[in-house]
Motif scaffolding. Sequence first.
Motif, PDB file in Angstrom:
ATOM      1  N   ALA A  86      43.164  49.159  42.813  1.00  0.00           N
ATOM      2  CA  ALA A  86      42.634  47.288  42.502  1.00  0.00           C
ATOM      3  C   ALA A  86      43.184  46.582  42.421  1.00  0.00           C
ATOM      4  O   ALA A  86      43.519  45.700  43.020  1.00  0.00           O
ATOM      5  CB  ALA A  86      41.744  46.672  41.321  1.00  0.00           C
ATOM      6  N   PHE A 144      45.001  44.086  45.389  1.00  0.00           N
ATOM      7  CA  PHE A 144      44.760  42.767  44.973  1.00  0.00           C
ATOM      8  C   PHE A 144      45.946  41.968  46.040  1.00  0.00           C
ATOM      9  O   PHE A 144      45.577  40.870  46.278  1.00  0.00           O
ATOM     10  CB  PHE A 144      45.195  42.749  43.340  1.00  0.00           C
ATOM     11  CG  PHE A 144      45.300  40.798  43.166  1.00  0.00           C
ATOM     12  CD1 PHE A 144      44.269  40.454  42.507  1.00  0.00           C
ATOM     13  CD2 PHE A 144      46.687  40.908  42.601  1.00  0.00           C
ATOM     14  CE1 PHE A 144      43.986  38.731  42.654  1.00  0.00           C
ATOM     15  CE2 PHE A 144      47.125  39.473  42.320  1.00  0.00           C
ATOM     16  CZ  PHE A 144      45.678  38.727  41.956  1.00  0.00           C
ATOM     17  N   LEU A 198      40.484  40.814  42.053  1.00  0.00           N
ATOM     18  CA  LEU A 198      40.558  40.815  43.220  1.00  0.00           C
ATOM     19  C   LEU A 198      39.083  39.750  44.184  1.00  0.00           C
ATOM     20  O   LEU A 198      39.278  39.412  45.241  1.00  0.00           O
ATOM     21  CB  LEU A 198      39.662  42.803  43.435  1.00  0.00           C
ATOM     22  CG  LEU A 198      39.881  43.306  44.894  1.00  0.00           C
ATOM     23  CD1 LEU A 198      40.823  42.752  45.510  1.00  0.00           C
ATOM     24  CD2 LEU A 198      39.181  44.350  44.716  1.00  0.00           C
TER      25      LEU A 198
END
Length: 616
Positions: free
Chosen positions: A226, A230, A269
């Motif tokens: 993640a 991101f 995100l």
Amino acid sequence: MATGEEENRIEEVLSFPILLSERIREAIDEAGTFEADCAEVGKQVDRISLMLRSLVRFATTTGSSLYDRPVRRIVADVSKNLDRALTLVRKCKRRSIFHRVVTIVTQADFRKILALLDASVGDLKWLLSVFDYDGSTTGGGAGGGGIVLSLPPIASNDPILSWVWSFISSLHLGQLADRIEAANELAPLAQDNDRNKKIIAEEGGIPPLLKLLKESSSPDAQIAAATALFNLANNQERVRLIADELGVPVIVQVLGDSQMRVQIMVANLVARMAEHDSLVKEDFARENAIRPLVTLLSFDTFEDDPVARPQSGKQSIHSIVQFNKEKEKNSNHRRHFSSSLSMYSDTSSRGGQHRKERENESLEVKHNLKTSCAQALWMLARGSLSNSRRITETKGLLCLAKIIEKERGELQYNCLMAIMEITAAAESNADLRRAAFRTNAPAAKAVVDQLLRVIKELDSSFLQIPAIKSIGSLARTFPARETQVIGPLVKQLSNKNQDVATEAAISLGNFACPDNFLCTEHSRTIIEFNGVPPLMRLLRGGERTQLHGLILLCYLAIHAGNSEALEKARVLSALEGADRTVATQHPELKEMVMKAIYHLNLYHAGVNPHRQSYAS
């Protein structure tokens, strides 16, 4: 998953240089000059052929897991070098004296070819080391599954490329620990600059990161993936790449069913993707991302005593919460109350486990999760009528209002910004206004109460401005008797911060503009709250402040021109002065200013004949 056709294409890519190496061997056998040099070329070609055959075996056994980007790039370069070697060796074939004179071959040509072949050997050796996770391949593999950070000759001028290849290959083929390490290496690499982000995306880094994110058995893997995603998702193109790889369903699934520290990164995100691409907002809406976000935001929000802070006869948020608690009194309190807020529930056993983990998490982690979820809701609602409606349908308004009341700092600000976007959508859509912001609706009342509290009690332009904008967006929902809404706005016309005063003038303009059915009543209320003197002072401010102060002053003159307060403040003189400059600075307002002057002349100085056309 790769198809058989795609696998065959990789085999074809590998078979071509193998065929070239065989032709070189045949040409060496026919060489009549430079036999020793040709033999040296043959040794290098044999090494290359052996490594190419190892790659073919590896590609055949690996199948769909093969990461082919470095294979294609390196093998294409190897093929070019082999083709050059073949051309040179063929010039050494036994021929007549005439042909040997015409076709001149020098020792320097062989040195150049040997250098190129040596680079190809280094490239293939590096490639095999990257793929050698079980030590079964030949050609100098690493034999342990770790990330290879050495540089192949092909990437000597661009080491980032070889690192990216190694990390992505590890994501495809490594054990879980290696994949986590690779994602943790890609994340700071992507954070450094946009060129690195572009290389990672172009070299196929997004699909294996999404696959790692889906690894629900490992929170560390999910956080690493993640974080890398991101850092990549800072422009529309790469956000679309994530969405095109079916990343949105994966993200929403992880958001609804994972540990809190994972959910924080995933909510971040969601916020970043929604910030940079309007289309992905609809993708998240279709996957129902709003519900888990509101559920997480409401966690522990309504645990305080509902009667701890009564509000002098008004229906408070606490009493609304108490009413909902009583409706759920025969159920498990926390789970079912949260479900009633969000209409979202997780029935899996893992979901129950995560709920227990959330209860035991630190207050800091819970606070960070709420902050991230509030920001995600803000970004999803921004410019999106459908997402704004979904938030109101999940009863997110009540949750946002409660958090604005209880919290401070970034979390409070994010919730205010989310409400500002929702009210902006309601301003442009009558159906949403009627459905979510009816005067007697508990959630709407809770929101308005908190917006007014922020405007009146908090000395922070950072927070007051979104609250003022939100009230202005709801101007058409307030009846004429709701004077307590206009009073705080009028007071802010005197705010020392010019931005706050200007936003107050804009919001009051929404009450007094002709599009508002109650514009006459609201204009009189603004004047009754002594709004004219500070409004006159705004005309001496900056250009933007002057503009919106002038617009509001015109509305007041048009709709309440008979007010003595306007005459006492010498509004007519101010508008006549503005009339001489507005034509050049703001020609679109000239007619409004002339109409306002006409109305004031009508009530206070008789009718000026040349402005009769503005009578209505």
